[in-house]
Design an enzyme around this catalytic site. Structure first.
Site, PDB file in Angstrom:
ATOM      1  N   GLY A  51      -1.712   4.771   4.435  1.00  0.00           N
ATOM      2  CA  GLY A  51      -2.173   5.478   3.251  1.00  0.00           C
ATOM      3  C   GLY A  51      -1.217   6.459   2.615  1.00  0.00           C
ATOM      4  O   GLY A  51      -1.515   6.972   1.532  1.00  0.00           O
ATOM      5  N   GLU A  81      -1.820  -2.397   9.576  1.00  0.00           N
ATOM      6  CA  GLU A  81      -1.269  -3.672  10.034  1.00  0.00           C
ATOM      7  C   GLU A  81      -0.663  -3.580  11.430  1.00  0.00           C
ATOM      8  O   GLU A  81       0.113  -4.442  11.838  1.00  0.00           O
ATOM      9  CB  GLU A  81      -0.206  -4.168   9.045  1.00  0.00           C
TER      10      GLU A  81
END
Length: 214
Positions: A51, A81
């Site tokens: 983020g 991920e």
């Protein structure tokens, strides 16, 4: 500062430089893409956080996790991920860096089902095979498993409707593979407007490999 700690600090600094460079060259957006690296043989990795705007990342923003995804050090969440990052390290003892970008032209060709071909000397040496991994929702354990299944024997993977994953002994090798892939993808796109892109024949690729001892 002991030698191992110094190496680790240099590794973290290289991760930051990697993110800034890839963003500047248009290979990922400010909030897209991620990277990780480890000291060879280590069971913990440093990975970019989730983020945060990549061009403004600082060394202190990086997160250290183990190969099960547990946070060892850092204040932010690791990249969503992280599943495929740890999957690569578990499958490839030779891998010490994983870089994920949204390389626009290479990803665009993958959307059309076009595979990257050995059209340059560098591609013939580094991009022997670039499989297209069928779409799996990002940030999931399932994507991690899919990447783990395809990464053996491959330096690069194209994720359908998603982007590129590069694996390297270090960050330089991984980034170089991404650069060559996007360069080849651009050449193929240009050539395809006029004719089918010419490739280097397999026997010549074999001779090139022998010449460069690869």
């Amino acid at each position: 500062m002991n030698e191992e700690k110094q190496i680790e600090e240099e590794l973290k600094d290289d991760l930051i430089k990697c993110m800034i460079s890839l963003h500047q060259r248009g290979l990922m957006t400010g909030i897209g893409g991620n990277a990780s690296a480890r000291i060879p043989g280590a069971n913990e990795i440093w990975i970019t956080p989730s983020g945060l705007y990549k061009p403004r990342l600082r060394v202190d923003d990086l997160v250290k996790i183990d190969l099960e995804g547990n946070i060892v050090e850092g204040v932010f969440k690791p990249s969503m991920e992280w599943y495929f990052h740890v999957a690569v390290y578990k499958k490839r003892s030779d891998a010490n860096a994983v870089v994920h970008t949204h390389s626009p032209i290479a990803t665009g060709l993958a959307l059309a089902g076009v595979t990257i071909k050995p059209i340059t000397l560098e591609a013939a040496l580094m991009l022997a095979r670039v499989p297209i991994v069928p779409f799996v929702y990002p940030g999931t354990k399932e994507l991690g498993e899919a990447v783990g299944e395809h990464v053996l024997g491959n330096r690069l993977l194209l994720l359908q409707n998603h982007g590129v994953i590069a694996v390297g002994y270090d960050l330089i090798e991984a980034i170089s593979a991404i650069e060559i892939l996007e360069e080849c993808a651009t050449m193929m796109l240009v050539a395809s407007h006029f004719r089918e892109p010419a490739v280097i024949p397999p026997h010549d690729i074999e001779l090139i490999r022998k010449l460069y001892k690869i």
